[in-house]
Write an enzyme that holds these catalytic residues in place. Structure first.
Site, PDB file in Angstrom:
ATOM      1  N   THR A   1      -2.015   5.119   8.429  1.00  0.00           N
ATOM      2  CA  THR A   1      -2.143   5.716   7.107  1.00  0.00           C
ATOM      3  C   THR A   1      -3.271   4.997   6.372  1.00  0.00           C
ATOM      4  O   THR A   1      -3.434   3.789   6.530  1.00  0.00           O
ATOM      5  CB  THR A   1      -0.805   5.567   6.344  1.00  0.00           C
ATOM      6  OG1 THR A   1       0.208   6.191   7.132  1.00  0.00           O
ATOM      7  CG2 THR A   1      -0.850   6.217   4.989  1.00  0.00           C
TER       8      THR A   1
ATOM      9  N   PHE B   1       0.831  -1.210   0.000  1.00  0.00           N
ATOM     10  CA  PHE B   1       0.000   0.000   0.000  1.00  0.00           C
ATOM     11  C   PHE B   1       0.872   1.270   0.000  1.00  0.00           C
ATOM     12  O   PHE B   1       0.885   2.039  -0.976  1.00  0.00           O
ATOM     13  CB  PHE B   1      -0.924  -0.073   1.229  1.00  0.00           C
ATOM     14  CG  PHE B   1      -1.553   1.210   1.645  1.00  0.00           C
ATOM     15  CD1 PHE B   1      -2.216   2.021   0.735  1.00  0.00           C
ATOM     16  CD2 PHE B   1      -1.496   1.618   2.980  1.00  0.00           C
ATOM     17  CE1 PHE B   1      -2.808   3.217   1.140  1.00  0.00           C
ATOM     18  CE2 PHE B   1      -2.081   2.794   3.388  1.00  0.00           C
ATOM     19  CZ  PHE B   1      -2.723   3.606   2.469  1.00  0.00           C
TER      20      PHE B   1
ATOM     21  N   ASN C   1       7.845  -9.891  -2.008  1.00  0.00           N
ATOM     22  CA  ASN C   1       7.399 -11.291  -2.187  1.00  0.00           C
ATOM     23  C   ASN C   1       5.879 -11.376  -2.360  1.00  0.00           C
ATOM     24  O   ASN C   1       5.331 -12.466  -2.474  1.00  0.00           O
ATOM     25  CB  ASN C   1       7.862 -12.170  -1.021  1.00  0.00           C
ATOM     26  CG  ASN C   1       7.179 -11.812   0.292  1.00  0.00           C
ATOM     27  OD1 ASN C   1       6.433 -10.832   0.373  1.00  0.00           O
ATOM     28  ND2 ASN C   1       7.433 -12.600   1.328  1.00  0.00           N
TER      29      ASN C   1
ATOM     30  N   ASN D   1      19.543  -7.756   5.865  1.00  0.00           N
ATOM     31  CA  ASN D   1      19.983  -7.951   4.473  1.00  0.00           C
ATOM     32  C   ASN D   1      20.003  -6.617   3.719  1.00  0.00           C
ATOM     33  O   ASN D   1      20.900  -6.344   2.929  1.00  0.00           O
ATOM     34  CB  ASN D   1      19.067  -8.944   3.754  1.00  0.00           C
ATOM     35  CG  ASN D   1      19.336 -10.386   4.191  1.00  0.00           C
ATOM     36  OD1 ASN D   1      20.438 -10.697   4.667  1.00  0.00           O
ATOM     37  ND2 ASN D   1      18.348 -11.262   4.039  1.00  0.00           N
TER      38      ASN D   1
ATOM     39  N   TYR E   1       5.017  -7.775  15.886  1.00  0.00           N
ATOM     40  CA  TYR E   1       5.198  -6.583  15.039  1.00  0.00           C
ATOM     41  C   TYR E   1       5.923  -5.475  15.803  1.00  0.00           C
ATOM     42  O   TYR E   1       6.923  -4.927  15.321  1.00  0.00           O
ATOM     43  CB  TYR E   1       3.833  -6.110  14.567  1.00  0.00           C
ATOM     44  CG  TYR E   1       3.846  -4.938  13.608  1.00  0.00           C
ATOM     45  CD1 TYR E   1       4.383  -5.047  12.329  1.00  0.00           C
ATOM     46  CD2 TYR E   1       3.297  -3.711  13.987  1.00  0.00           C
ATOM     47  CE1 TYR E   1       4.377  -3.965  11.445  1.00  0.00           C
ATOM     48  CE2 TYR E   1       3.277  -2.635  13.109  1.00  0.00           C
ATOM     49  CZ  TYR E   1       3.816  -2.768  11.844  1.00  0.00           C
ATOM     50  OH  TYR E   1       3.806  -1.693  10.969  1.00  0.00           O
TER      51      TYR E   1
HETATM   52  N1  LIG Z   1       0.006   1.653   6.581  1.00  0.00           N
HETATM   53  C1  LIG Z   1       0.228   2.035   7.820  1.00  0.00           C
HETATM   54  O1  LIG Z   1      -0.653   2.622   8.455  1.00  0.00           O
HETATM   55  C2  LIG Z   1       1.586   1.814   8.440  1.00  0.00           C
HETATM   56  C3  LIG Z   1       1.760   2.274   9.749  1.00  0.00           C
HETATM   57  C4  LIG Z   1       2.994   2.086  10.353  1.00  0.00           C
HETATM   58  C5  LIG Z   1       4.020   1.471   9.678  1.00  0.00           C
HETATM   59  N2  LIG Z   1       3.828   1.032   8.405  1.00  0.00           N
HETATM   60  C6  LIG Z   1       4.955   0.345   7.758  1.00  0.00           C
HETATM   61  O2  LIG Z   1       5.042   0.733   6.398  1.00  0.00           O
HETATM   62  C7  LIG Z   1       5.461  -0.377   5.598  1.00  0.00           C
HETATM   63  C8  LIG Z   1       4.433  -0.634   4.514  1.00  0.00           C
HETATM   64  O3  LIG Z   1       3.179  -0.932   5.117  1.00  0.00           O
HETATM   65  P1  LIG Z   1       1.855  -1.076   4.242  1.00  0.00           P
HETATM   66  O4  LIG Z   1       0.749  -0.506   5.019  1.00  0.00           O
HETATM   67  O5  LIG Z   1       2.111  -0.611   2.880  1.00  0.00           O
HETATM   68  O6  LIG Z   1       1.676  -2.656   4.259  1.00  0.00           O
HETATM   69  P2  LIG Z   1       1.547  -3.677   3.018  1.00  0.00           P
HETATM   70  O7  LIG Z   1       1.307  -5.009   3.621  1.00  0.00           O
HETATM   71  O8  LIG Z   1       0.575  -3.167   2.030  1.00  0.00           O
HETATM   72  O9  LIG Z   1       2.995  -3.591   2.389  1.00  0.00           O
HETATM   73  C9  LIG Z   1       4.077  -4.375   2.824  1.00  0.00           C
HETATM   74  C10 LIG Z   1       4.749  -4.962   1.611  1.00  0.00           C
HETATM   75  O10 LIG Z   1       5.888  -5.744   2.045  1.00  0.00           O
HETATM   76  C11 LIG Z   1       5.884  -6.973   1.329  1.00  0.00           C
HETATM   77  N3  LIG Z   1       6.601  -7.979   2.120  1.00  0.00           N
HETATM   78  C12 LIG Z   1       6.222  -8.505   3.317  1.00  0.00           C
HETATM   79  N4  LIG Z   1       7.131  -9.406   3.731  1.00  0.00           N
HETATM   80  C13 LIG Z   1       8.114  -9.426   2.777  1.00  0.00           C
HETATM   81  C14 LIG Z   1       9.310 -10.165   2.625  1.00  0.00           C
HETATM   82  N5  LIG Z   1       9.720 -11.071   3.541  1.00  0.00           N
HETATM   83  N6  LIG Z   1      10.072  -9.966   1.528  1.00  0.00           N
HETATM   84  C15 LIG Z   1       9.685  -9.058   0.579  1.00  0.00           C
HETATM   85  N7  LIG Z   1       8.552  -8.334   0.673  1.00  0.00           N
HETATM   86  C16 LIG Z   1       7.770  -8.518   1.759  1.00  0.00           C
HETATM   87  C17 LIG Z   1       4.414  -7.298   1.142  1.00  0.00           C
HETATM   88  O11 LIG Z   1       4.162  -8.214   0.111  1.00  0.00           O
HETATM   89  C18 LIG Z   1       3.842  -5.907   0.845  1.00  0.00           C
HETATM   90  O12 LIG Z   1       3.893  -5.612  -0.543  1.00  0.00           O
HETATM   91  C19 LIG Z   1       5.616  -1.553   6.555  1.00  0.00           C
HETATM   92  O13 LIG Z   1       6.967  -1.651   6.953  1.00  0.00           O
HETATM   93  C20 LIG Z   1       4.771  -1.157   7.739  1.00  0.00           C
HETATM   94  O14 LIG Z   1       5.227  -1.748   8.928  1.00  0.00           O
HETATM   95  C21 LIG Z   1       2.621   1.179   7.787  1.00  0.00           C
END
Ligand SMILES: NC(=O)c1ccc[n+]([C@@H]2O[C@H](COP(=O)([O-])OP(=O)(O)OC[C@H]3O[C@@H](n4cnc5c(N)ncnc54)[C@H](O)[C@@H]3O)[C@@H](O)[C@H]2O)c1
Length: 321
Positions: A179, A12, A33, A103, A149
């Site tokens: 977000t 996202f 992934n 990594n 988490y």
């Molecule tokens: N959206 C929010 O409100 C929010 C709030 C705090 C932190 N975050 C952080 O922002 C980042 C993105 O969050 P998001 O909301 O877009 O979530 P999301 O799940 O949409 O995106 C995470 C992405 O990481 C990929 N992924 C997960 N494990 C993986 C792995 N082992 N190898 C490669 N890719 C992998 C998933 O396929 C996905 O595309 C994350 O680190 C999350 O912790 C998001």
């Protein structure tokens, strides 16, 4: 033209950041992934000469295809992030926040690239200080249902600081608060998308507990501007909160979603499910650091952001499935 290695770029937030980089004329290599992300999030960039998408799990050694290129920045946005994920894949979350982040830090170190970590407001746990400034250390359970988490992200931050202090890696840490917006996965247990999907399906909107818990909601378009400001800031400021300080109860959010969708509701309350134990009662960022040092603050009001998201969901998601 910079080249960004964007882990989690199929997700996202990551996909919106990829859009921003490409619009600025940069190159982006997405490594994902697709465990929680979707290829459709990158549909707008498909076939673009400045974009590569490599399907790979970052908890395993990065492939030659990734290592053979030079990057100016390495961004760690790869982590499942929803409460449903905490219950479903806790070991994967712990692995991506430890081995996965390491990594990427190794790659940044070898290449002399700037590293950026997408951290989270969850590092503050169920906070005892409101709003939360960056120097608050948090109130976090190391064993509760959210600990996979919260502690993974705290460990990622510790790793990032260790690479910075001992190896001199140029780092940035953004603590992202709730977000919401276009491209959120429709059903992953996060509150805004849950309410939008329930409303568009004509179902009751379910509040956990009394609905008086508060959250701050930042539209993704504001969020990525803030994240870019953290990335490009000239100095390492320590972790920087990136979120919207407007505080709303979850009940107010549900009422606004009903109003904007014209859905009948009703709003119903259900007991807090066991896996939601430790859900913070209040969460709100102090964004003074971002305001004063980066000149960033969100500008999209909740109603406007929700209206954009609802319109996108109507056009793009088959919520009847
Ligand atoms: N959206 C929010 O409100 C929010 C709030 C705090 C932190 N975050 C952080 O922002 C980042 C993105 O969050 P998001 O909301 O877009 O979530 P999301 O799940 O949409 O995106 C995470 C992405 O990481 C990929 N992924 C997960 N494990 C993986 C792995 N082992 N190898 C490669 N890719 C992998 C998933 O396929 C996905 O595309 C994350 O680190 C999350 O912790 C998001």
């Amino acid at each position: 033209m910079r080249h960004h290695l964007l882990a989690g770029g199929g997700g996202f937030v990551g996909s919106h950041l990829a859009d921003r980089f490409v619009a600025a004329g940069d190159r982006v290599t997405v490594v994902d992934n697709f465990s929680t992300g979707r290829r459709s999030n990158l549909a707008g960039l498909a076939g673009h000469a400045a974009v590569r998408v490599i399907e790979h799990d970052i908890t395993t050694p990065l492939p030659a295809q990734v290592l053979d290129e030079h990057y100016d920045t390495v961004l760690d946005f790869a982590s499942p992030a929803s409460p449903d994920d905490f219950k479903r894949i806790p070991l994967e979350i712990l692995a991506v926040g430890s081995t996965g982040t390491r990594n990427l830090l190794d790659l940044a170190h070898r290449q002399g690239a700037r590293f950026m970590l997408a951290s989270t407001s969850e590092v503050y746990g169920d906070p005892l200080v409101h709003p939360q400034p960056e120097d608050y250390w948090g109130n976090v359970s190391s064993i509760g249902p959210r600990s996979c988490y919260d502690e993974a992200k705290r460990f990622s931050e510790a790793l990032t600081m260790a690479y910075h202090r001992t190896l001199g890696v140029d780092v940035r840490i953004a603590r992202i608060f709730n977000t919401y917006g276009e491209r959120m996965a429709p059903r992953d247990g996060r509150v805004v998308n849950t309410f939008v999907v329930q409303a568009l399906r004509g179902e009751p909107l379910t509040l956990h507990g009394d609905g008086e818990q508060t959250r701050s909601f930042c539209h993704v378009a504001d969020e990525v501007v803030g994240l870019a400001a953290v990335l490009d800031g000239p100095d390492f400021l320590g972790p920087v909160n990136v979120g919207n300080p407007g505080e709303f109860t979850v009940r107010e959010l549900a009422e606004t979603v009903l109003e904007l969708t014209g859905a009948p509701g009703p709003i119903v309350t259900i007991p807090l499910p066991g896996e939601r134990e430790g859900d913070p009662a209040r969460r709100c960022p102090d964004i003074s650091l971002a305001r004063t040092r980066l000149g960033w603050e969100p500008v999209i009001p909740l109603r406007e952001g929700l209206a954009r998201m609802i319109a996108w969901f109507r056009d793009h998601e088959d919520v009847t499935r």
